[in-house]
Design a protein around this motif. Structure first.
Motif, mmCIF file in Angstrom:
data_model
loop_
_atom_site.group_PDB
_atom_site.id
_atom_site.type_symbol
_atom_site.label_atom_id
_atom_site.label_comp_id
_atom_site.label_asym_id
_atom_site.label_seq_id
_atom_site.Cartn_x
_atom_site.Cartn_y
_atom_site.Cartn_z
ATOM 1 N N SER A 2 43.008 45.895 44.431
ATOM 2 C CA SER A 2 41.991 46.745 45.035
ATOM 3 C C SER A 2 41.197 47.366 43.889
ATOM 4 N N ALA A 3 39.982 46.882 43.723
ATOM 5 C CA ALA A 3 39.137 47.390 42.636
ATOM 6 C C ALA A 3 37.695 47.201 43.062
ATOM 7 N N TYR A 4 36.863 48.192 42.767
ATOM 8 C CA TYR A 4 35.495 48.150 43.269
ATOM 9 C C TYR A 4 34.460 48.216 42.160
ATOM 10 N N VAL A 5 33.336 47.544 42.440
ATOM 11 C CA VAL A 5 32.127 47.759 41.643
ATOM 12 C C VAL A 5 31.220 48.629 42.500
ATOM 13 N N VAL A 6 30.679 49.694 41.924
ATOM 14 C CA VAL A 6 29.844 50.632 42.688
ATOM 15 C C VAL A 6 28.478 50.778 42.007
ATOM 16 N N GLY A 7 27.563 51.474 42.687
ATOM 17 C CA GLY A 7 26.235 51.723 42.116
ATOM 18 C C GLY A 7 25.242 50.654 42.511
ATOM 19 N N GLU A 8 24.347 50.341 41.592
ATOM 20 C CA GLU A 8 23.291 49.364 41.856
ATOM 21 C C GLU A 8 23.861 47.946 41.954
ATOM 22 N N HIS A 9 23.327 47.148 42.879
ATOM 23 C CA HIS A 9 23.594 45.705 42.808
ATOM 24 C C HIS A 9 22.601 45.184 41.771
ATOM 25 N N GLY A 10 23.005 45.308 40.509
ATOM 26 C CA GLY A 10 22.084 44.963 39.433
ATOM 27 C C GLY A 10 22.683 45.310 38.100
ATOM 28 N N ASP A 11 21.819 45.419 37.114
ATOM 29 C CA ASP A 11 22.284 45.539 35.729
ATOM 30 C C ASP A 11 23.006 46.851 35.420
ATOM 31 N N SER A 12 22.835 47.866 36.284
ATOM 32 C CA SER A 12 23.495 49.148 35.995
ATOM 33 C C SER A 12 24.743 49.366 36.861
ATOM 34 N N SER A 13 25.264 48.309 37.468
ATOM 35 C CA SER A 13 26.461 48.474 38.311
ATOM 36 C C SER A 13 27.632 49.006 37.466
ATOM 37 N N VAL A 14 28.580 49.660 38.149
ATOM 38 C CA VAL A 14 29.676 50.335 37.439
ATOM 39 C C VAL A 14 31.017 49.850 37.991
ATOM 40 N N VAL A 15 31.904 49.412 37.110
ATOM 41 C CA VAL A 15 33.261 49.063 37.554
ATOM 42 C C VAL A 15 34.099 50.337 37.594
ATOM 43 N N ASP A 16 34.716 50.590 38.750
ATOM 44 C CA ASP A 16 35.602 51.749 38.884
ATOM 45 C C ASP A 16 36.997 51.357 38.402
ATOM 46 N N TRP A 17 37.183 51.390 37.095
ATOM 47 C CA TRP A 17 38.500 51.051 36.519
ATOM 48 C C TRP A 17 39.534 52.108 36.880
ATOM 49 N N THR A 18 39.095 53.368 36.993
ATOM 50 C CA THR A 18 40.028 54.477 37.222
ATOM 51 C C THR A 18 40.757 54.340 38.556
ATOM 52 N N GLY A 19 40.038 53.868 39.569
ATOM 53 C CA GLY A 19 40.650 53.788 40.903
ATOM 54 C C GLY A 19 41.324 52.454 41.184
ATOM 55 N N ALA A 20 41.305 51.516 40.224
ATOM 56 C CA ALA A 20 41.824 50.168 40.493
ATOM 57 C C ALA A 20 43.346 50.174 40.680
ATOM 58 N N THR A 21 43.799 49.459 41.698
ATOM 59 C CA THR A 21 45.243 49.314 41.919
ATOM 60 C C THR A 21 45.610 47.846 42.117
ATOM 61 N N VAL A 22 46.870 47.533 41.792
ATOM 62 C CA VAL A 22 47.388 46.176 41.999
ATOM 63 C C VAL A 22 48.746 46.321 42.667
ATOM 64 N N GLY A 23 48.865 45.770 43.870
ATOM 65 C CA GLY A 23 50.147 45.887 44.588
ATOM 66 C C GLY A 23 50.605 47.329 44.690
ATOM 67 N N ALA A 24 49.700 48.236 45.006
ATOM 68 C CA ALA A 24 49.984 49.669 45.195
ATOM 69 C C ALA A 24 50.367 50.405 43.900
ATOM 70 N N LEU A 25 50.292 49.708 42.755
ATOM 71 C CA LEU A 25 50.473 50.391 41.466
ATOM 72 C C LEU A 25 49.102 50.638 40.856
ATOM 73 N N THR A 26 48.982 51.665 40.034
ATOM 74 C CA THR A 26 47.723 51.781 39.299
ATOM 75 C C THR A 26 47.616 50.557 38.396
ATOM 76 N N LEU A 27 46.394 50.228 38.011
ATOM 77 C CA LEU A 27 46.203 49.054 37.151
ATOM 78 C C LEU A 27 47.016 49.205 35.859
ATOM 79 N N ASP A 28 47.011 50.429 35.301
ATOM 80 C CA ASP A 28 47.761 50.673 34.054
ATOM 81 C C ASP A 28 49.256 50.437 34.264
ATOM 82 N N ASP A 29 49.809 50.959 35.374
ATOM 83 C CA ASP A 29 51.250 50.771 35.648
ATOM 84 C C ASP A 29 51.575 49.295 35.843
ATOM 85 N N PHE A 30 50.692 48.606 36.558
ATOM 86 C CA PHE A 30 50.925 47.166 36.780
ATOM 87 C C PHE A 30 50.980 46.441 35.435
#
Ligand code: NAD
Length: 310
Positions: A168-196
């Motif tokens: 579960s990870a999202y790209v937010v903002g503009e559909h374009g060159d200024s889009s932003v990856v939400d790394w902070t909220g990313a999860t994998v199998g209910a773990l934070t990305l860092d924990d995974f």
């Protein structure tokens, strides 16, 4: 369920194929200012439909033919040529949307219709279509960063060795060159990305994350360089959004729609709950300070370009 697709070029045709294959619609009408192209697409798609779900597909030569449509998908307008940005299409495509929206609105049930916007630059076109249609913002929805999010999930899936369905990870903002990856909220199998990553002994340092964000933002440029345009991804994204609306699924999708009023009015992609009524709620993503400021910058870019065309 009757669907109208306005603009039956590369993207409109791919959307029609993907929508037809959902099995959720009984009729698709196609309108393009190039009537020959629309009729040819309807023929070809009609032949394809005979191998699957029984969908009636016709080309219409006036907007009267879209009457009775529950959802109108706008895929008309210029696409990016190699090296062009989405914002380079601003002036050309705002004229296209100004031409289309009043004609659409004169032929649909304004109390119920939903408009799905695909034309680039997507977020600015969503703002323009919302203004011209006078529909509630919840019912003028751009696929936004659904596609960018799919691109992120695909890259992460390969990197992490797990299915896109488990990330579960999202790209937010503009559909374009200024889009932003939400790394902070990313999860994998209910773990934070860092924990995974820690548990699986996978290294995903900031430099790698920056490279992934860059690849997400540049995916369209790479595809356009290789095959002249993009169509399969957006076709699937539009059909997925349509399915979510038709089935009242209340899934969280990163779609674009207008929020705010006056000078604060903006359309950009955020995680939003989507159902039969369109967008029913918007979530505020968990972002780092750096990600938040990138999102604010993205909003400013969208707004500046909108101000240039109204
Ligand atoms: P295309 O040139 O193949 O087709 C565009 C079609 O729009 C043509 O058939 C043209 O006749 C029609 N058209 C133009 N003006 C019209 C009008 N006023 N009324 C009716 N029809 C009109 O382009 P494409 O590759 O299909 O791309 C279409 C749009 O989709 C572009 O703006 C492109 O940037 C955008 N797009 C968006 C995404 C996304 O993620 N949102 C992804 C890919 C492409």
């Amino acid at each position: 369920m009757k669907i109208a697709i306005i603009g039956v070029g590369t993207v409109g045709s791919a959307v029609a194929t993907a929508v037809k294959n959902t099995g959720f619609v009984h009729e698709i009408v196609l309108f393009d200012k190039d009537g020959v192209r629309a009729r040819a697409a309807a023929e070809d798609l009609g032949h394809a439909a005979s191998f699957g779900f029984d969908v009636k597909i016709t080309a219409v030569n006036s907007y009267r033919g879209i009457r009775g449509s529950d959802i109108v998908i706008i895929a008309a307008g210029a696409n990016q040529k190699p090296g062009e940005t989405r914002m380079d299409l601003l002036n050309k495509n705002s004229e296209v949307i100004k031409d289309i929206i009043p004609r659409v609105m004169a032929n649909v049930d304004v109390k119920n219709v939903k408009i799905i916007m695909l034309t680039n630059p997507l977020d600015v076109m969503v703002m323009l279509a919302t203004k011209l249609s006078k529909l509630p913002p919840a019912r003028v929805i751009g696929t936004g960063t659904m596609l960018d999010t799919a691109r992120l999930l695909t890259i992460l899936s390969r990197q992490l060795g797990v299915s896109t369905q488990s990330i579960s990870a999202y790209v937010v903002g503009e559909h374009g060159d200024s889009s932003v990856v939400d790394w902070t909220g990313a999860t994998v199998g209910a773990l934070t990305l860092d924990d995974f990553c820690r548990q699986m002994k996978i290294s995903l340092p900031e430099t790698t994350r920056n490279t992934i964000s860059h690849r997400v933002r540049n995916a369209a440029y790479e595809i356009i360089r290789g095959r002249g345009a993009t169509w399969d991804g957006i076709g699937a994204a539009a059909a997925d959004l349509l399915r979510c609306i038709i089935n009242d699924e209340h899934r969280i999708l990163t779609v674009s729609c207008v929020s705010g009023t006056g000078n604060d009015m903006i359309a950009m992609s955020l995680p939003r709950v989507v159902g039969a009524g369109g967008v029913t709620a918007t979530l505020k993503p968990k972002l780092s300070t750096k990600e938040s400021s990138a999102l604010r910058r993205s909003g400013k870019i969208i707004r500046k370009n909108y101000d240039a065309i109204v």
